[in-house]
Design an enzyme around this catalytic site. Structure first.
Site, PDB file in Angstrom:
ATOM      1  CB  ILE A  40      -0.766  -0.046   1.611  1.00  0.00           C
ATOM      2  CG1 ILE A  40       0.155   0.018   2.591  1.00  0.00           C
ATOM      3  CG2 ILE A  40      -1.699  -1.324   0.634  1.00  0.00           C
ATOM      4  CD1 ILE A  40      -0.976   0.224   3.808  1.00  0.00           C
TER       5      ILE A  40
ATOM      6  CG  HIS B  75      -3.796  -5.666  -0.368  1.00  0.00           C
ATOM      7  ND1 HIS B  75      -2.428  -6.664   0.692  1.00  0.00           N
ATOM      8  CD2 HIS B  75      -4.925  -6.790  -0.553  1.00  0.00           C
ATOM      9  CE1 HIS B  75      -3.660  -7.899   0.646  1.00  0.00           C
ATOM     10  NE2 HIS B  75      -4.445  -8.281   0.135  1.00  0.00           N
TER      11      HIS B  75
ATOM     12  CB  CYS C 110     -15.030  11.355   4.163  1.00  0.00           C
ATOM     13  SG  CYS C 110     -16.338  11.317   5.945  1.00  0.00           S
TER      14      CYS C 110
ATOM     15  CB  CYS D 290     -19.524  13.347   2.655  1.00  0.00           C
ATOM     16  SG  CYS D 290     -18.217  13.876   2.859  1.00  0.00           S
TER      17      CYS D 290
ATOM     18  CB  CYS E 110     -17.929  15.519   7.448  1.00  0.00           C
ATOM     19  SG  CYS E 110     -19.035  14.459   6.056  1.00  0.00           S
TER      20      CYS E 110
ATOM     21  CG  ASN F 168      10.516 -14.455   0.830  1.00  0.00           C
ATOM     22  OD1 ASN F 168      11.656 -14.511   1.612  1.00  0.00           O
ATOM     23  ND2 ASN F 168       9.856 -14.134   0.835  1.00  0.00           N
ATOM     24  N   PRO F 169      14.491 -14.038   0.722  1.00  0.00           N
ATOM     25  CG  PRO F 169      15.335 -12.470   2.559  1.00  0.00           C
ATOM     26  CD  PRO F 169      14.207 -12.319   1.244  1.00  0.00           C
TER      27      PRO F 169
HETATM   28  P1  NAD Z   1       4.819  -9.719   4.912  1.00  0.00           P
HETATM   29  O1  NAD Z   1       5.003  -9.153   6.187  1.00  0.00           O
HETATM   30  O2  NAD Z   1       3.608 -11.387   5.037  1.00  0.00           O
HETATM   31  O3  NAD Z   1       5.790 -11.393   4.224  1.00  0.00           O
HETATM   32  C1  NAD Z   1       7.080 -10.776   3.817  1.00  0.00           C
HETATM   33  C2  NAD Z   1       7.565 -11.732   3.297  1.00  0.00           C
HETATM   34  O4  NAD Z   1       8.842 -11.097   2.530  1.00  0.00           O
HETATM   35  C3  NAD Z   1       8.789 -12.338   4.381  1.00  0.00           C
HETATM   36  O5  NAD Z   1       8.435 -13.915   3.439  1.00  0.00           O
HETATM   37  C4  NAD Z   1       9.765 -11.874   3.832  1.00  0.00           C
HETATM   38  O6  NAD Z   1      10.445 -13.154   4.093  1.00  0.00           O
HETATM   39  C5  NAD Z   1      10.545 -11.172   2.820  1.00  0.00           C
HETATM   40  N1  NAD Z   1      11.455 -10.688   2.551  1.00  0.00           N
HETATM   41  C6  NAD Z   1      11.842  -9.608   3.657  1.00  0.00           C
HETATM   42  N2  NAD Z   1      12.865  -9.031   3.841  1.00  0.00           N
HETATM   43  C7  NAD Z   1      13.426  -9.474   1.868  1.00  0.00           C
HETATM   44  C8  NAD Z   1      13.601  -8.929   1.175  1.00  0.00           C
HETATM   45  N3  NAD Z   1      14.601  -7.942   1.632  1.00  0.00           N
HETATM   46  N4  NAD Z   1      13.704  -9.058  -0.152  1.00  0.00           N
HETATM   47  C9  NAD Z   1      12.924 -10.149  -0.496  1.00  0.00           C
HETATM   48  N5  NAD Z   1      11.482 -10.732   0.511  1.00  0.00           N
HETATM   49  C10 NAD Z   1      12.149  -9.862   1.694  1.00  0.00           C
HETATM   50  O7  NAD Z   1       4.521  -9.539   3.808  1.00  0.00           O
HETATM   51  P2  NAD Z   1       2.809  -9.763   2.398  1.00  0.00           P
HETATM   52  O8  NAD Z   1       2.800 -12.049   2.052  1.00  0.00           O
HETATM   53  O9  NAD Z   1       3.490  -8.361   1.551  1.00  0.00           O
HETATM   54  O10 NAD Z   1       1.958  -9.877   3.425  1.00  0.00           O
HETATM   55  C11 NAD Z   1       1.697  -8.575   4.292  1.00  0.00           C
HETATM   56  C12 NAD Z   1       0.424  -7.522   4.010  1.00  0.00           C
HETATM   57  O11 NAD Z   1       0.720  -6.252   4.971  1.00  0.00           O
HETATM   58  C13 NAD Z   1       0.208  -7.167   2.925  1.00  0.00           C
HETATM   59  O12 NAD Z   1      -1.229  -7.462   2.820  1.00  0.00           O
HETATM   60  C14 NAD Z   1       0.658  -5.993   3.123  1.00  0.00           C
HETATM   61  O13 NAD Z   1      -0.884  -5.493   1.681  1.00  0.00           O
HETATM   62  C15 NAD Z   1       0.865  -5.356   4.246  1.00  0.00           C
HETATM   63  N6  NAD Z   1       1.971  -4.804   4.165  1.00  0.00           N
HETATM   64  C16 NAD Z   1       2.620  -3.808   3.387  1.00  0.00           C
HETATM   65  C17 NAD Z   1       3.615  -3.326   3.624  1.00  0.00           C
HETATM   66  C18 NAD Z   1       4.031  -1.964   2.330  1.00  0.00           C
HETATM   67  O14 NAD Z   1       3.459  -1.148   2.002  1.00  0.00           O
HETATM   68  N7  NAD Z   1       5.380  -1.748   1.947  1.00  0.00           N
HETATM   69  C19 NAD Z   1       4.538  -3.154   4.666  1.00  0.00           C
HETATM   70  C20 NAD Z   1       4.638  -4.615   5.283  1.00  0.00           C
HETATM   71  C21 NAD Z   1       2.338  -5.088   5.271  1.00  0.00           C
END
Ligand code: NAD
Length: 257
Positions: free
Chosen positions: A111, A127, A135, A138, A159, A225-226
């Site tokens: 987001i 998301h 709002c 309104c 509002c 993904n790590p």
């Molecule tokens: P998550 O937080 O569930 O998982 C994050 C994943 O990223 C993990 O699997 C982790 O191992 C991996 N990760 C960590 N560091 C990394 C890197 N340097 N490179 C690649 N991968 C890495 O995230 P999600 O699956 O996106 O779900 C979380 C929810 O939270 C989403 O719906 C999202 O909308 C919201 N969210 C968004 C943000 C943002 O907009 N930046 C931040 C936090 C949460």
């Protein structure tokens, strides 16, 4: 599937690729300094409670309707993180790839708006985006710039009873936006030669589903993904690295061949 950094097959696939889907989650923004929810650098690995609640209960559609001030108390910390951060190398490489390949789509759970800020145009932010507030009382709607200078909680200027605005994001328990799902379905119908899943713990069926479907249809699948996730057994190549480093290496390799 392999666990060691293996760029060569990815680069040779890219050479014959016309279309790419990038599925991204909080991990791609971790290198910008924005904490993820789960996994490496995650905030909620220990089942820690926020405002005495599980994160899924606090950040829910129910709570934003009933106690928006409580939700905004948590969002304030998140907004502060977004404010101090910006897009990183990973977002930039994806935006550059959009200019190079005939069809590139970003399907993100984030987001933070960083994909668009980096230059990606074909973004399905399933998301929503924290920069849009509206709002529920309104028709007031506003776009906030990247400095995110808002009051906590932000109040509707139209509002009379100063209703608390909500961000245009999907909270737990809320429906996904129909128009964005239709757009994703139409993109999926056209198919993709490659799919990259980057920085998502891949918990939701609407994230795992498209990746598995594309893989079954013959797309080449890569996960960056790590940590391992439920997508890991499905992909052709797993890169256990940070998103910025891996995408940078792939793009440099592609351009120097
Ligand atoms: P998550 O937080 O569930 O998982 C994050 C994943 O990223 C993990 O699997 C982790 O191992 C991996 N990760 C960590 N560091 C990394 C890197 N340097 N490179 C690649 N991968 C890495 O995230 P999600 O699956 O996106 O779900 C979380 C929810 O939270 C989403 O719906 C999202 O909308 C919201 N969210 C968004 C943000 C943002 O907009 N930046 C931040 C936090 C949460």
């Amino acid at each position: 599937m392999t666990n060691s950094p293996n760029y060569k097959p990815i680069i040779s696939q890219l050479k014959k690729t016309q279309s790419i889907l990038f599925v991204t989650g909080a991990g791609i923004s971790a290198e910008s300094g924005v904490p993820t929810y789960r996994g490496i650098s995650g905030l909620y690995n220990n089942g820690e409670l926020v405002e005495g609640m599980e994160i899924e209960d606090l950040m829910s559609g129910y709570m934003i309707r009933r106690q928006p001030e409580l939700v905004w108390r948590y969002l304030e910390g998140m907004v502060d993180n977004f404010r101090q951060a910006s897009f990183n190398k990973g977002h930039q490489v994806i935006a550059e790839m959009e200019k190079h390949f005939p069809r590139v789509t970003v399907f993100t759970q984030n987001i933070d708006g960083f994909h668009r800020a980096a230059g990606s145009q074909n973004v399905i932010d399933i998301h929503g985006d924290i920069h849009t507030l509206y709002c529920t009382n309104c028709d007031y709607r506003t776009e906030v710039d990247e400095r995110l200078e808002i009051d906590f909680p932000p109040l509707c200027p139209k509002c009379k009873d100063q209703k608390i605005l909500r961000p245009d994001v999907v909270f737990f328990g809320e429906m996904l936006p129909g128009k964005k799902l239709v757009k994703l379905a139409s993109e999926m119908e056209q198919g993709f030669d490659m799919v990259f899943t980057i920085g998502t713990s891949a918990l939701f069926p609407y994230i795992v589903g498209p990746v598995s479907k594309l893989k079954e249809g013959g797309s080449f699948a890569v996960e960056i993904n790590p940590e391992d996730t439920s997508i890991t057994p499905v992909v052709d190549i797993k890169l256990s690295l940070g998103a910025g480093e891996a995408l940078d290496q792939i793009w440099q390799g592609f351009n120097s061949n």
